[in-house]
Motif scaffolding. Structure first.
Motif, PDB file in Angstrom:
ATOM      1  N   GLY A  54      11.157 -22.211   8.633  1.00  8.81           N
ATOM      2  CA  GLY A  54       9.884 -21.868   9.256  1.00  8.81           C
ATOM      3  C   GLY A  54      10.059 -21.630  10.739  1.00  8.81           C
ATOM      4  O   GLY A  54      11.152 -21.757  11.283  1.00  8.81           O
ATOM      5  N   LEU A  55       8.970 -21.283  11.386  1.00  8.87           N
ATOM      6  CA  LEU A  55       9.027 -20.999  12.815  1.00  8.87           C
ATOM      7  C   LEU A  55       8.914 -22.277  13.636  1.00  8.87           C
ATOM      8  O   LEU A  55       8.368 -23.283  13.171  1.00  8.87           O
ATOM      9  CB  LEU A  55       7.898 -20.038  13.191  1.00  8.87           C
ATOM     10  CG  LEU A  55       7.960 -18.643  12.557  1.00  8.87           C
ATOM     11  CD1 LEU A  55       6.739 -17.826  12.952  1.00  8.87           C
ATOM     12  CD2 LEU A  55       9.244 -17.925  12.951  1.00  8.87           C
ATOM     13  N   PRO A  56       9.392 -22.264  14.872  1.00  9.69           N
ATOM     14  CA  PRO A  56       9.256 -23.440  15.735  1.00  9.69           C
ATOM     15  C   PRO A  56       7.810 -23.635  16.175  1.00  9.69           C
ATOM     16  O   PRO A  56       6.969 -22.742  16.042  1.00  9.69           O
ATOM     17  CB  PRO A  56      10.164 -23.107  16.930  1.00  9.69           C
ATOM     18  CG  PRO A  56      10.210 -21.613  16.953  1.00  9.69           C
ATOM     19  CD  PRO A  56      10.143 -21.170  15.530  1.00  9.69           C
ATOM     20  N   ASP A  57       7.526 -24.820  16.706  1.00  9.56           N
ATOM     21  CA  ASP A  57       6.208 -25.077  17.300  1.00  9.56           C
ATOM     22  C   ASP A  57       6.097 -24.430  18.674  1.00  9.56           C
ATOM     23  O   ASP A  57       5.021 -24.014  19.086  1.00  9.56           O
ATOM     24  CB  ASP A  57       5.969 -26.588  17.443  1.00  9.56           C
ATOM     25  CG  ASP A  57       5.959 -27.295  16.097  1.00  9.56           C
ATOM     26  OD1 ASP A  57       5.223 -26.841  15.203  1.00  9.56           O
ATOM     27  OD2 ASP A  57       6.689 -28.292  15.943  1.00  9.56           O
ATOM     28  N   GLY A  58       7.232 -24.383  19.365  1.00  8.93           N
ATOM     29  CA  GLY A  58       7.229 -23.808  20.702  1.00  8.93           C
ATOM     30  C   GLY A  58       8.593 -23.268  21.075  1.00  8.93           C
ATOM     31  O   GLY A  58       9.620 -23.746  20.572  1.00  8.93           O
ATOM     32  N   VAL A  59       8.596 -22.263  21.949  1.00  5.52           N
ATOM     33  CA  VAL A  59       9.837 -21.704  22.486  1.00  5.52           C
ATOM     34  C   VAL A  59       9.728 -21.694  24.002  1.00  5.52           C
ATOM     35  O   VAL A  59       8.777 -21.128  24.558  1.00  5.52           O
ATOM     36  CB  VAL A  59      10.091 -20.274  21.971  1.00  5.52           C
ATOM     37  CG1 VAL A  59      11.267 -19.638  22.715  1.00  5.52           C
ATOM     38  CG2 VAL A  59      10.353 -20.277  20.474  1.00  5.52           C
ATOM     39  N   LEU A  60      10.677 -22.350  24.647  1.00  2.00           N
ATOM     40  CA  LEU A  60      10.745 -22.375  26.102  1.00  2.00           C
ATOM     41  C   LEU A  60      11.750 -21.324  26.546  1.00  2.00           C
ATOM     42  O   LEU A  60      12.926 -21.383  26.195  1.00  2.00           O
ATOM     43  CB  LEU A  60      11.162 -23.764  26.585  1.00  2.00           C
ATOM     44  CG  LEU A  60      11.216 -23.985  28.106  1.00  2.00           C
ATOM     45  CD1 LEU A  60       9.886 -23.660  28.773  1.00  2.00           C
ATOM     46  CD2 LEU A  60      11.616 -25.434  28.406  1.00  2.00           C
TER      47      LEU A  60
END
Length: 304
Positions: A54-60
């Motif tokens: 699945g996709l991450p919760d956040g990308v920095l």
């Protein structure tokens, strides 16, 4: 939280951000946007390395891998796709596009009514030459900057029309900005770091020439950011809608400041040398707070 840290280079900054995330109890997945794929035919088509389920919760975002126009367009498209899927991305792709393109930055700053050096952007050398003939001289030069450039690379002082490079050398965009010298002759400008809409640190940069970037040999000095400079930097960040940024300022010669640039992937190794504020920790704290704020509230079942 499932967090991705997009960083292709800059080991010092990567290590600082990773350490800050770990201090908040999070082990980030380091990846490059160059390794993200789009695969249709089953499941989530956006395939982010390290997030197979699945996709991450956040990308920095720290850096975007360099490449061709097509490759860069795809990588920005990936960020837009993450945002549309509900992933928190700092800085957002819209803010990155506005700040990487100096013309778009100047347009946003001007429309916000913020003070900035006179700026001129042309596609044709003929139009740029007419401007230089009218506005520039050996005592009043104009700065030519790459439209997509950073850390003081590729800057030129233009005094005469014949100083202008050919269109091919500037990728057919002449970004020209009035050079604002200091009255005392010092080579000095200022960097204000803004995070979550607030100026949290600043520094003076001095050089042995007119380019003062620390990457180019400029020297950082501590600076107690005056209220006027802090408010201007905060307003500049808001005009680009950037979550964290380094805003470059120069003095206007009349006691005020002018906005030079708003950077969406700012370096802060020089600033960190002269401030007690932990820049990476401040960025990570704001980023994690944005993820929590974006999450829908949990429903708690009532007991009969």
């Amino acid at each position: 939280m499932r967090i991705g840290l997009a960083a292709d280079n800059g080991n010092w900054h990567k290590a600082r951000l990773r350490g800050a995330l770990e201090s908040f109890g999070i082990e980030p997945v380091l990846f490059s946007l160059a390794d993200v794929a789009i695969v249709t035919g089953g499941g989530e088509p956006l395939r982010v390395p390290g997030f197979e389920d699945g996709l991450p919760d956040g990308v920095l975002m720290r850096t975007i891998a360099g490449g061709t126009f097509e490759a860069t367009t795809m990588r920005l498209g990936v960020l837009h796709a993450l945002v549309s899927a509900g992933v928190t991305v700092w800085n957002s792709p819209t803010a990155i596009e506005r700040s990487v393109d100096k013309a778009a930055t100047s347009l946003a700053i001007a429309r916000a009514g913020l003070p900035t050096p006179d700026t001129f952007v042309f596609s044709k050398r003929e139009a740029a030459a007419e401007l230089i003939a009218r506005e520039a001289s050996p005592t009043r030069p104009i700065v030519l900057k790459p439209l997509f450039g950073s850390q003081g690379e590729g800057l030129m002082l233009i005094e005469r029309p014949e100083d202008l490079p050919p269109e091919e050398a500037v990728n057919r965009v002449y970004y020209l900005q009035r050079y604002v010298p200091r009255r005392d002759g010092l080579w000095r400008d200022y960097r204000v770091f803004v995070c979550e809409g607030r100026a949290i640190a600043g520094m003076i940069r001095e050089g042995d020439g007119w380019i003062t970037n620390v990457h180019r040999g400029g020297r950082p000095f501590a600076w107690a950011v005056p209220a006027e400079a802090a408010e201007l930097a905060e307003a500049a960040a808001a005009s680009i809608a950037v979550d964290y940024t380094g805003v470059d300022l120069v003095e206007d010669g009349e006691g005020g400041f002018l906005v030079l640039e708003v950077n969406s992937m700012p370096a802060w190794s020089g600033l960190q040398q002269v401030t007690e504020v932990d820049i990476a920790a401040s960025v990570v704290r704001g980023f994690l707070g944005a993820i929590r704020a974006a999450r829908p509230p949990r429903l708690v079942a009532s007991q009969a």
